[in-house]
Design a protein around this motif. Structure first.
Motif, PDB file in Angstrom:
ATOM      1  N   THR A 168     -11.964 -14.667  -6.316  1.00 59.80           N
ATOM      2  CA  THR A 168     -12.415 -13.577  -7.175  1.00 59.80           C
ATOM      3  C   THR A 168     -12.447 -12.264  -6.394  1.00 59.80           C
ATOM      4  O   THR A 168     -12.339 -12.244  -5.154  1.00 59.80           O
ATOM      5  CB  THR A 168     -13.821 -13.852  -7.717  1.00 59.80           C
ATOM      6  N   HIS A 169     -12.647 -11.183  -7.120  1.00 57.38           N
ATOM      7  CA  HIS A 169     -12.815  -9.871  -6.484  1.00 57.38           C
ATOM      8  C   HIS A 169     -14.020  -9.897  -5.549  1.00 57.38           C
ATOM      9  O   HIS A 169     -13.969  -9.381  -4.421  1.00 57.38           O
ATOM     10  CB  HIS A 169     -12.991  -8.807  -7.572  1.00 57.38           C
ATOM     11  N   HIS A 170     -15.103 -10.494  -6.003  1.00 59.95           N
ATOM     12  CA  HIS A 170     -16.309 -10.626  -5.183  1.00 59.95           C
ATOM     13  C   HIS A 170     -16.003 -11.362  -3.882  1.00 59.95           C
ATOM     14  O   HIS A 170     -16.421 -10.935  -2.789  1.00 59.95           O
ATOM     15  CB  HIS A 170     -17.378 -11.389  -5.974  1.00 59.95           C
ATOM     16  N   TRP A 253      -5.803  -7.648  -5.001  1.00 57.20           N
ATOM     17  CA  TRP A 253      -7.045  -6.975  -5.366  1.00 57.20           C
ATOM     18  C   TRP A 253      -7.154  -5.627  -4.659  1.00 57.20           C
ATOM     19  O   TRP A 253      -6.789  -5.507  -3.482  1.00 57.20           O
ATOM     20  CB  TRP A 253      -8.252  -7.806  -4.940  1.00 57.20           C
ATOM     21  N   PRO A 279     -16.930  -0.444  -7.267  1.00 57.16           N
ATOM     22  CA  PRO A 279     -17.327  -1.719  -7.880  1.00 57.16           C
ATOM     23  C   PRO A 279     -18.816  -1.731  -8.202  1.00 57.16           C
ATOM     24  O   PRO A 279     -19.612  -1.031  -7.569  1.00 57.16           O
ATOM     25  CB  PRO A 279     -16.974  -2.749  -6.805  1.00 57.16           C
ATOM     26  N   TYR A 284     -16.088  -8.228 -14.108  1.00 59.90           N
ATOM     27  CA  TYR A 284     -14.813  -7.777 -14.683  1.00 59.90           C
ATOM     28  C   TYR A 284     -15.005  -6.380 -15.271  1.00 59.90           C
ATOM     29  O   TYR A 284     -16.125  -5.999 -15.614  1.00 59.90           O
ATOM     30  CB  TYR A 284     -14.363  -8.723 -15.818  1.00 59.90           C
ATOM     31  N   TYR A 286     -11.514  -5.666 -12.753  1.00 65.92           N
ATOM     32  CA  TYR A 286     -11.104  -4.974 -11.533  1.00 65.92           C
ATOM     33  C   TYR A 286      -9.578  -4.894 -11.513  1.00 65.92           C
ATOM     34  O   TYR A 286      -8.893  -5.605 -12.256  1.00 65.92           O
ATOM     35  CB  TYR A 286     -11.645  -5.683 -10.293  1.00 65.92           C
ATOM     36  N   VAL A 288      -5.781  -5.212 -10.020  1.00 60.80           N
ATOM     37  CA  VAL A 288      -4.840  -5.833  -9.084  1.00 60.80           C
ATOM     38  C   VAL A 288      -3.536  -5.056  -9.146  1.00 60.80           C
ATOM     39  O   VAL A 288      -3.160  -4.525 -10.189  1.00 60.80           O
ATOM     40  CB  VAL A 288      -4.588  -7.332  -9.374  1.00 60.80           C
ATOM     41  N   SER A 308      -8.300  -7.542 -14.231  1.00 62.57           N
ATOM     42  CA  SER A 308      -8.784  -8.916 -14.299  1.00 62.57           C
ATOM     43  C   SER A 308      -9.522  -9.134 -15.613  1.00 62.57           C
ATOM     44  O   SER A 308     -10.083  -8.200 -16.193  1.00 62.57           O
ATOM     45  CB  SER A 308      -9.718  -9.209 -13.126  1.00 62.57           C
ATOM     46  N   PHE A 334      -4.862 -10.861  -1.806  1.00 61.65           N
ATOM     47  CA  PHE A 334      -5.250  -9.517  -1.374  1.00 61.65           C
ATOM     48  C   PHE A 334      -4.770  -9.274   0.042  1.00 61.65           C
ATOM     49  O   PHE A 334      -4.365 -10.193   0.754  1.00 61.65           O
ATOM     50  CB  PHE A 334      -6.773  -9.330  -1.461  1.00 61.65           C
ATOM     51  N   SER A 351     -20.242  -6.156  -2.084  1.00 65.77           N
ATOM     52  CA  SER A 351     -20.212  -6.597  -3.474  1.00 65.77           C
ATOM     53  C   SER A 351     -21.633  -6.684  -4.025  1.00 65.77           C
ATOM     54  O   SER A 351     -22.564  -7.147  -3.353  1.00 65.77           O
ATOM     55  CB  SER A 351     -19.535  -7.963  -3.583  1.00 65.77           C
TER      56      SER A 351
END
Length: 357
Positions: A168-170, A253, A279, A284, A286, A288, A308, A334, A351
């Motif tokens: 995930t982005h996190h 990402w 962020p 959601y 985010y 890419v 995302s 990423f 995050s």
């Protein structure tokens, strides 16, 4: 007719801004800016840099990765109105100024990501090394690591030398925070503006190598040649600034939240300095960038954006769903950047996503 007038207004406004920016660039170039690119009538301005690329080794491991020097400069962000397959969220175009930074030559591999995700205690080397790294090791160990994935995170696509996927982005943000603690250097995800600047590499064409996708197979893994899977890194040509797989293989990402109207916030006459849509605690959406092995050629354009969605975890049966792993985003990975001088609003960034009880 209304659409036509809207396009004309946007184009006219951008041309006016470009003329004013161009005039200022002529003045600035007298102080030592590098020659302008010949790929577009709106030339990016790249400032010469003496920064050297380097190889980083994660302390306590044999894992290494290469960081490429990216010069400071100003470029036009977004895609022109007439670019084939352009989406509305790629405009209006606007000038952006970027500070110098280093960027990963390739996407983060499983070899690198494993040290964060699956090895709580990294083997130490010699006593001297252990003592000198004691502070950074303590900081790194204090960072929360991912919970076990619901399924094989590689999805059978390959491990050693392959890009890490489906985080995930996190999770990507937490990896960079862990890496910063381990190395004592500031590593993070690139901003959307930094990513596009590095992809364009001093040009302004649809792809890093030109306007036509005819040569895309020489530079990227995508739907036409990837055989429905990611591939080991650095098998294709690098872009003009030495970045491999910046287009294709896995989408990447960036720091920014996605907003389809974000570019409308910028002045077309004055370059924005290091823009970023920070962020938040939301999972959601985010951004890419770069497209992937699953995308057709238009999705790999330098200006193409993707957001995302919750569908990326559609098959995760857990309640609440994992904040660390996506079950349906095998096309996402990423790469990291290291700023030469961090901008103020990114200092200490971490995050804000928390697992719901």
């Amino acid at each position: 007719m209304i659409w036509r007038r809207g396009v004309t207004f946007e184009a006219a406004l951008f041309v006016l801004g470009a003329l004013m920016w161009g005039l200022s660039s002529l003045l600035i170039n007298n102080t030592g800016a590098a020659p302008e690119s010949s790929q577009s009538s709106q030339h990016p301005r790249v400032v010469a840099t003496a920064l050297a690329s380097y190889v980083e080794q994660i302390p306590g491991t044999e894992v290494k990765f290469e960081m490429v020097s990216i010069p400071a400069g100003t470029f036009v962000m977004g895609s022109p109105v007439g670019e084939p397959h352009r989406s509305a969220d790629e405009g209006p175009q606007h000038p952006v100024t970027i500070r110098a930074f280093w960027m990963g030559k390739a996407e983060v591999t499983w070899d690198e990501y494993d040290k964060f995700a699956f090895e709580q205690g990294i083997n130490k080397r010699a006593d001297a090394t252990r003592k000198s790294n004691a502070a950074s090791e303590k900081l790194a160990d204090a960072i929360t690591r991912p919970t076990p994935p619901y399924a094989d995170p590689t999805f059978g696509f390959g491990h050693n030398g392959y890009p890490a996927i489906s985080m995930t982005h996190h999770a990507a943000m937490e990896y960079t925070r862990w890496l910063s603690a381990r190395t004592g250097k500031i590593y993070r995800l690139p901003t959307e503006a930094e990513w596009e600047y590095a992809c364009r590499a001093g040009g302004q064409a649809a792809y890093s190598f030109g306007e036509s996708p005819a040569k895309l197979g020489e530079y990227a893994w995508y739907s036409a040649n990837a055989n429905a899977r990611p591939h080991p890194e650095e098998q294709k040509k690098a872009n003009p600034w030495g970045l491999n797989d910046i287009e294709g293989n896995v989408a990447e990402w960036v720091l920014d939240h996605y907003d389809k109207d974000y570019y409308k916030n910028f002045d077309p006459l004055v370059p924005a300095a290091g823009p970023v849509l920070l962020p938040t605690e939301k999972e959601y959406p985010y951004v890419v960038r770069g497209g992937s092995w699953a995308d057709d050629a238009p999705g790999l354009r330098c200006g193409a954006r993707r957001s995302s969605t919750e569908d990326w975890s559609a098959q995760d049966p857990q309640l609440p769903q994992s904040i660390w792993w996506h079950t349906d985003a095998t096309f996402v990975g990423f790469r990291v950047v290291r700023p030469v001088e961090e901008q103020e609003n990114l200092k200490g960034l971490k995050s804000k996503v928390k697992k719901l009880d």
